[in-house]
Design an enzyme around this catalytic site. Sequence first.
Site, PDB file in Angstrom:
ATOM      1  N   GLY A  10      51.153  68.203  50.065  1.00 49.16           N
ATOM      2  CA  GLY A  10      49.889  68.484  50.744  1.00 49.16           C
ATOM      3  C   GLY A  10      48.763  67.588  50.243  1.00 49.16           C
ATOM      4  N   ARG A  33      55.576  55.232  58.672  1.00 50.02           N
ATOM      5  CA  ARG A  33      55.146  55.803  57.389  1.00 50.02           C
ATOM      6  C   ARG A  33      56.362  56.024  56.470  1.00 50.02           C
ATOM      7  NH1 ARG A  33      49.935  57.526  55.324  1.00 50.02           N
ATOM      8  NH2 ARG A  33      50.465  58.447  53.338  1.00 50.02           N
ATOM      9  N   ASN A  40      47.676  63.672  39.780  1.00 53.05           N
ATOM     10  CA  ASN A  40      46.609  63.210  40.670  1.00 53.05           C
ATOM     11  C   ASN A  40      45.282  63.691  40.101  1.00 53.05           C
ATOM     12  OD1 ASN A  40      45.322  62.189  42.909  1.00 53.05           O
ATOM     13  ND2 ASN A  40      46.213  63.645  44.358  1.00 53.05           N
ATOM     14  N   THR A  41      44.231  62.936  40.367  1.00 58.34           N
ATOM     15  CA  THR A  41      42.908  63.376  39.941  1.00 58.34           C
ATOM     16  C   THR A  41      41.984  63.431  41.150  1.00 58.34           C
ATOM     17  OG1 THR A  41      41.030  62.866  38.516  1.00 58.34           O
ATOM     18  CG2 THR A  41      42.375  60.995  39.181  1.00 58.34           C
ATOM     19  N   HIS A  42      41.125  64.438  41.172  1.00 59.71           N
ATOM     20  CA  HIS A  42      40.271  64.663  42.348  1.00 59.71           C
ATOM     21  C   HIS A  42      38.859  65.015  41.885  1.00 59.71           C
ATOM     22  CE1 HIS A  42      39.260  65.690  46.440  1.00 59.71           C
ATOM     23  NE2 HIS A  42      38.752  66.835  46.013  1.00 59.71           N
ATOM     24  N   ASP A 101      45.847  67.422  48.069  1.00 64.70           N
ATOM     25  CA  ASP A 101      45.175  68.050  46.922  1.00 64.70           C
ATOM     26  C   ASP A 101      45.537  69.524  46.779  1.00 64.70           C
ATOM     27  OD1 ASP A 101      43.936  65.609  46.338  1.00 64.70           O
ATOM     28  OD2 ASP A 101      42.266  66.047  47.697  1.00 64.70           O
TER      29      ASP A 101
HETATM   30  C1  GRF Z   1      37.913  59.083  41.368  1.00 61.33           C
HETATM   31  O1  GRF Z   1      36.783  59.933  41.365  1.00 61.33           O
HETATM   32  C2  GRF Z   1      39.091  59.751  42.025  1.00 61.33           C
HETATM   33  O2  GRF Z   1      39.223  61.093  41.722  1.00 61.33           O
HETATM   34  C3  GRF Z   1      38.718  59.555  43.475  1.00 61.33           C
HETATM   35  O3  GRF Z   1      38.250  58.246  43.539  1.00 61.33           O
HETATM   36  C4  GRF Z   1      37.711  57.892  42.277  1.00 61.33           C
HETATM   37  C5  GRF Z   1      38.434  56.668  41.791  1.00 61.33           C
HETATM   38  O4  GRF Z   1      37.671  55.985  40.859  1.00 61.33           O
HETATM   39  N1  GRF Z   1      39.813  59.852  44.354  1.00 61.33           N
HETATM   40  P1  GRF Z   1      38.263  54.731  40.058  1.00 61.33           P
HETATM   41  O5  GRF Z   1      38.921  53.807  41.082  1.00 61.33           O
HETATM   42  O6  GRF Z   1      39.235  55.228  39.042  1.00 61.33           O
HETATM   43  O7  GRF Z   1      37.057  54.096  39.433  1.00 61.33           O
END
Ligand code: GRF
Length: 209
Positions: free
Chosen positions: A144, A68, A108-110, A146
């Site tokens: 970590g 890794r 990052n987006t969640h 998220d």
């Molecule tokens: C998003 O909802 C992101 O937060 C999650 O996976 C999805 C990715 O969607 N981890 P895309 O590939 O941008 O359409």
Amino acid sequence: MSKAGRLVVLVSGSGTNLQALLDASADPAYGARVVAVGADREGIEGLARATRAQVPTFVEKLGEYPTRADWDAAIAARIAAYEPDLVVSAGFMKILGTPTLQAFPVLNTHPALLPSFPGAHGVRDALAHGVKVTGCTVMLADEGIDTGPIVAQEAVPVLPDDDEAVLHERIKTVERRLLVEIVGRMAREGWTVSGRTVRIGNQSGGEST
Ligand code: GRF
């Protein structure tokens, strides 16, 4: 205060968040542009979107490295070659290691309202828990899963007949708009981090470099 004109976006799948950033950055007034797109796998729509937009791409597969740590170093080096001001992990299904996190701010987006339902199945887990409201979170990445400082969140209702796919699509509609808004504001106004508090722009009106 940091600013973010050059974006490297990391994807693992459909790349609709990436597409939203590509579309937004077609306007120079947006303040940021995607200079490269990286992935941990080949053959995904996210990479095709980048190619159609004439943005360079790279792929680093974890399985091709003995450890890794080797992959962490390799992807950090690929990202660094594009000299980004900000790395955006937009549906990238790997945790980035210290070499990337120490070199660049990573957004990052969640698809859940953190700290509830972190991890790879945020939508499924929220649905299984029976919540009536979920949403999306844009945060700065740390080591970590998220757990980094939250930049923005927006709520999305859970409707009685939702399954995971329907709910995720409703969340993603909001998520794309929020991500575009936040990346643009960070690029144009800069941001500071103090502990877990992220502030975009210079609220005091003073020097912003
Ligand atoms: C998003 O909802 C992101 O937060 C999650 O996976 C999805 C990715 O969607 N981890 P895309 O590939 O941008 O359409």
